[in-house]
Write a protein that holds these residues in place. Structure first.
Motif, PDB file in Angstrom:
ATOM      1  N   ILE A 183      12.271  10.104 -10.294  1.00  0.00           N
ATOM      2  CA  ILE A 183      11.517   9.705  -9.098  1.00  0.00           C
ATOM      3  C   ILE A 183      10.207   9.035  -9.495  1.00  0.00           C
ATOM      4  CG2 ILE A 183      10.288  10.553  -7.069  1.00  0.00           C
ATOM      5  CD1 ILE A 183      12.405  12.762  -6.856  1.00  0.00           C
ATOM      6  N   ALA A 184       9.495   9.648 -10.456  1.00  0.00           N
ATOM      7  CA  ALA A 184       8.193   9.109 -10.869  1.00  0.00           C
ATOM      8  C   ALA A 184       8.333   7.708 -11.464  1.00  0.00           C
ATOM      9  CB  ALA A 184       7.535  10.053 -11.869  1.00  0.00           C
ATOM     10  N   TYR A 185       9.285   7.548 -12.392  1.00  0.00           N
ATOM     11  CA  TYR A 185       9.482   6.228 -12.991  1.00  0.00           C
ATOM     12  C   TYR A 185      10.081   5.254 -11.984  1.00  0.00           C
ATOM     13  CZ  TYR A 185       8.231   7.606 -17.725  1.00  0.00           C
ATOM     14  OH  TYR A 185       7.531   8.006 -18.840  1.00  0.00           O
ATOM     15  N   GLY A 186      10.893   5.767 -11.065  1.00  0.00           N
ATOM     16  CA  GLY A 186      11.511   4.911 -10.054  1.00  0.00           C
ATOM     17  C   GLY A 186      10.484   4.277  -9.133  1.00  0.00           C
ATOM     18  N   ILE A 191       0.836  -1.204   0.000  1.00  0.00           N
ATOM     19  CA  ILE A 191       0.000   0.000   0.000  1.00  0.00           C
ATOM     20  C   ILE A 191       0.867   1.250   0.000  1.00  0.00           C
ATOM     21  CG2 ILE A 191      -1.778   1.302   1.224  1.00  0.00           C
ATOM     22  CD1 ILE A 191      -2.769  -1.228   2.470  1.00  0.00           C
ATOM     23  N   GLY A 192       1.904   1.253   0.849  1.00  0.00           N
ATOM     24  CA  GLY A 192       2.782   2.418   0.924  1.00  0.00           C
ATOM     25  C   GLY A 192       3.444   2.723  -0.405  1.00  0.00           C
ATOM     26  N   LEU A 193       3.942   1.685  -1.082  1.00  0.00           N
ATOM     27  CA  LEU A 193       4.569   1.885  -2.390  1.00  0.00           C
ATOM     28  C   LEU A 193       3.572   2.430  -3.400  1.00  0.00           C
ATOM     29  CD1 LEU A 193       6.778  -1.335  -2.681  1.00  0.00           C
ATOM     30  CD2 LEU A 193       7.583   1.024  -2.484  1.00  0.00           C
ATOM     31  N   LEU A 194       2.361   1.901  -3.382  1.00  0.00           N
ATOM     32  CA  LEU A 194       1.352   2.346  -4.339  1.00  0.00           C
ATOM     33  C   LEU A 194       0.949   3.799  -4.084  1.00  0.00           C
ATOM     34  CD1 LEU A 194      -0.228   1.326  -6.752  1.00  0.00           C
ATOM     35  CD2 LEU A 194      -2.077   0.684  -5.226  1.00  0.00           C
ATOM     36  N   ILE A 195       0.859   4.187  -2.811  1.00  0.00           N
ATOM     37  CA  ILE A 195       0.530   5.581  -2.485  1.00  0.00           C
ATOM     38  C   ILE A 195       1.603   6.518  -3.015  1.00  0.00           C
ATOM     39  CG2 ILE A 195       0.287   7.231  -0.588  1.00  0.00           C
ATOM     40  CD1 ILE A 195      -1.055   4.990   1.019  1.00  0.00           C
ATOM     41  N   VAL A 196       2.857   6.170  -2.744  1.00  0.00           N
ATOM     42  CA  VAL A 196       3.976   7.008  -3.228  1.00  0.00           C
ATOM     43  C   VAL A 196       3.987   7.040  -4.752  1.00  0.00           C
ATOM     44  CG1 VAL A 196       6.487   7.249  -3.282  1.00  0.00           C
ATOM     45  CG2 VAL A 196       5.343   6.584  -1.163  1.00  0.00           C
ATOM     46  N   TYR A 197       3.713   5.881  -5.366  1.00  0.00           N
ATOM     47  CA  TYR A 197       3.676   5.800  -6.827  1.00  0.00           C
ATOM     48  C   TYR A 197       2.581   6.690  -7.405  1.00  0.00           C
ATOM     49  CZ  TYR A 197       2.535   3.714 -11.363  1.00  0.00           C
ATOM     50  OH  TYR A 197       2.241   3.530 -12.684  1.00  0.00           O
ATOM     51  N   ASN A 198       1.396   6.676  -6.799  1.00  0.00           N
ATOM     52  CA  ASN A 198       0.298   7.520  -7.273  1.00  0.00           C
ATOM     53  C   ASN A 198       0.618   9.003  -7.107  1.00  0.00           C
ATOM     54  OD1 ASN A 198      -1.455   5.507  -8.143  1.00  0.00           O
ATOM     55  ND2 ASN A 198      -2.396   5.263  -6.144  1.00  0.00           N
ATOM     56  N   ILE A 199       1.211   9.355  -5.968  1.00  0.00           N
ATOM     57  CA  ILE A 199       1.516  10.767  -5.703  1.00  0.00           C
ATOM     58  C   ILE A 199       2.572  11.293  -6.676  1.00  0.00           C
ATOM     59  CG2 ILE A 199       2.516  12.361  -4.027  1.00  0.00           C
ATOM     60  CD1 ILE A 199       1.195  10.713  -1.834  1.00  0.00           C
ATOM     61  N   THR A 200       3.670  10.537  -6.812  1.00  0.00           N
ATOM     62  CA  THR A 200       4.738  10.995  -7.704  1.00  0.00           C
ATOM     63  C   THR A 200       4.296  10.967  -9.166  1.00  0.00           C
ATOM     64  OG1 THR A 200       5.660   8.749  -7.753  1.00  0.00           O
ATOM     65  CG2 THR A 200       6.559  10.278  -6.127  1.00  0.00           C
ATOM     66  N   GLY A 201       3.563   9.915  -9.546  1.00  0.00           N
ATOM     67  CA  GLY A 201       3.076   9.841 -10.922  1.00  0.00           C
ATOM     68  C   GLY A 201       2.031  10.890 -11.229  1.00  0.00           C
ATOM     69  N   GLY A 202       1.276  11.306 -10.191  1.00  0.00           N
ATOM     70  CA  GLY A 202       0.241  12.312 -10.403  1.00  0.00           C
ATOM     71  C   GLY A 202       0.767  13.739 -10.396  1.00  0.00           C
ATOM     72  N   LEU A 203       1.850  13.978  -9.666  1.00  0.00           N
ATOM     73  CA  LEU A 203       2.370  15.337  -9.538  1.00  0.00           C
ATOM     74  C   LEU A 203       3.556  15.627 -10.463  1.00  0.00           C
ATOM     75  CD1 LEU A 203       2.278  15.792  -5.651  1.00  0.00           C
ATOM     76  CD2 LEU A 203       0.595  16.552  -7.329  1.00  0.00           C
ATOM     77  N   PHE A 204       4.370  14.621 -10.761  1.00  0.00           N
ATOM     78  CA  PHE A 204       5.579  14.827 -11.577  1.00  0.00           C
ATOM     79  C   PHE A 204       5.316  14.428 -13.021  1.00  0.00           C
ATOM     80  CE2 PHE A 204       8.377  13.865  -7.623  1.00  0.00           C
ATOM     81  CZ  PHE A 204       8.042  15.094  -7.102  1.00  0.00           C
ATOM     82  N   PRO A 205       5.935  15.116 -13.995  1.00  0.00           N
ATOM     83  CA  PRO A 205       6.739  16.329 -13.824  1.00  0.00           C
ATOM     84  C   PRO A 205       5.875  17.591 -13.817  1.00  0.00           C
ATOM     85  CG  PRO A 205       6.807  15.624 -16.105  1.00  0.00           C
ATOM     86  CD  PRO A 205       5.951  14.625 -15.386  1.00  0.00           C
ATOM     87  N   ASP A 206       6.305  18.578 -13.072  1.00  0.00           N
ATOM     88  CA  ASP A 206       5.592  19.844 -12.969  1.00  0.00           C
ATOM     89  C   ASP A 206       6.628  20.957 -12.835  1.00  0.00           C
ATOM     90  OD1 ASP A 206       4.045  22.039 -12.403  1.00  0.00           O
ATOM     91  OD2 ASP A 206       2.798  21.034 -10.903  1.00  0.00           O
TER      92      ASP A 206
END
Length: 300
Positions: free
Chosen positions: A67-70, A39-54
């Motif tokens: 970071i987003a692809y990582g 769950i933690g990985l998926l949350i971080v993945y959603n946040i970074t994928g949703g916000l980056f790049p900006d």
């Protein structure tokens, strides 16, 4: 951040808090620990994928992309390990421990960290960086499906068949992750594929947790029955001022006989059993059979 990604992230944050609380109550539950990591990985993945790049974020764009692809590569890499540990899929051991680091994480390190940080060409990194992970994802998909099939080959029944189907559905969306990254199909498609697969995993986890909890409860009940002392129960019934009939019923209740079984054994009606049971609970000061057993089976 797309609204769908935002909604999934909120739901997963709430789920993470609930599961964390349950894990703190029972820190020995390793399955829940693995699920919390997922769950933690998926949350971080959603946040970074949703916000980056900006461009409005004061972080270099190429770092945001790394970071987003990582987080995506890391989440995908943890997926086989999760299935290997939680569902005991022994055939996945090589992939979970060695294949994923070699064919998923190493290409990311070479093409998305080292190479991309030097030439700053994201399309070039995607073009060459997902080739090996794409072909390996096909191999991994086949390996996971085969491991699931072998694990469920024995002791097949309707419930386990449905669980097997759910596992197939959980695996399928993740196999398309490299294609989504290569063709840049957009955040909505990416969020739907990853999070819908996670919802199926959640259903599997809850089902498995309920099954394990019931098994533990049955073991606890059996242990209590093995350590049950009928004479102690009768002495405590006398101390609680129960009548002879109430004592008989209290002993049978502690032995977990059902209402109909007690009625047949004592040649009385089910309604009479209910009435005596209510009186017993009131006199002893309990509200359930578990409390009744705990109180009456304890030496004075």
């Amino acid at each position: 951040m797309h609204i769908v990604t935002f909604v999934f992230t909120l739901l997963e944050c709430a789920m993470f808090c609930v599961q964390l609380a349950l894990y703190l109550i029972r820190p020995a539950d390793r399955h829940r620990r693995y699920f919390l990591v997922l769950i933690g990985l998926l949350i971080v993945y959603n946040i970074t994928g949703g916000l980056f790049p900006d461009l409005a974020i004061p972080i270099p764009v190429h770092i945001q992309n790394i970071i987003a692809y990582g987080t995506g590569f890391l989440t995908a890499a943890y997926f086989p390990y999760y299935f290997y540990r939680v569902f005991n899929l022994r055939l996945l051991r090589f992939h979970a421990l060695y294949g994923v680091p070699l064919f998923l994480l190493l290409p990311f390190l070479l093409f998305f960290v080292i190479s991309y940080a030097w030439h700053k060409d994201l399309w070039l990194a995607i073009r060459y960086g997902v080739v090996v992970p794409f072909y390996y994802s096909l191999v991994l998909l086949w390996a996971i499906l085969r491991a699931i099939r072998v694990a469920y080959r024995e002791n097949r029944n309707k419930k386990r068949y449905m669980e097997e189907i759910l596992m197939y559905l959980a695996v399928a969306p993740w196999s398309a992750m490299t294609l989504i990254a290569y063709f840049d199909l957009g955040q909505l498609t990416e969020a739907l594929f990853t999070n819908l697969g996670f919802l199926v995993i959640t259903a599997l986890f809850i089902s498995r947790s309920v099954t394990l909890s019931r098994a533990e409860q049955r073991q606890l009940d059996n242990l209590r029955q093995l350590t049950m002392d009928t004479e102690v129960i009768r002495m405590n019934c006398a101390r609680e001022m129960l009548t002879p009939r109430e004592t008989e019923i209290a002993v049978l209740l502690c032995h977990r006989l059902k209402r109909r079984e007690i009625a047949d054994k004592l040649f009385i009606s089910g309604r009479t059993v209910d009435k005596h049971s209510e009186n017993i609970f009131v006199k002893v000061g309990v509200t359930s059979r578990e409390e009744l057993l705990a109180k009456l089976n304890t030496p004075s």
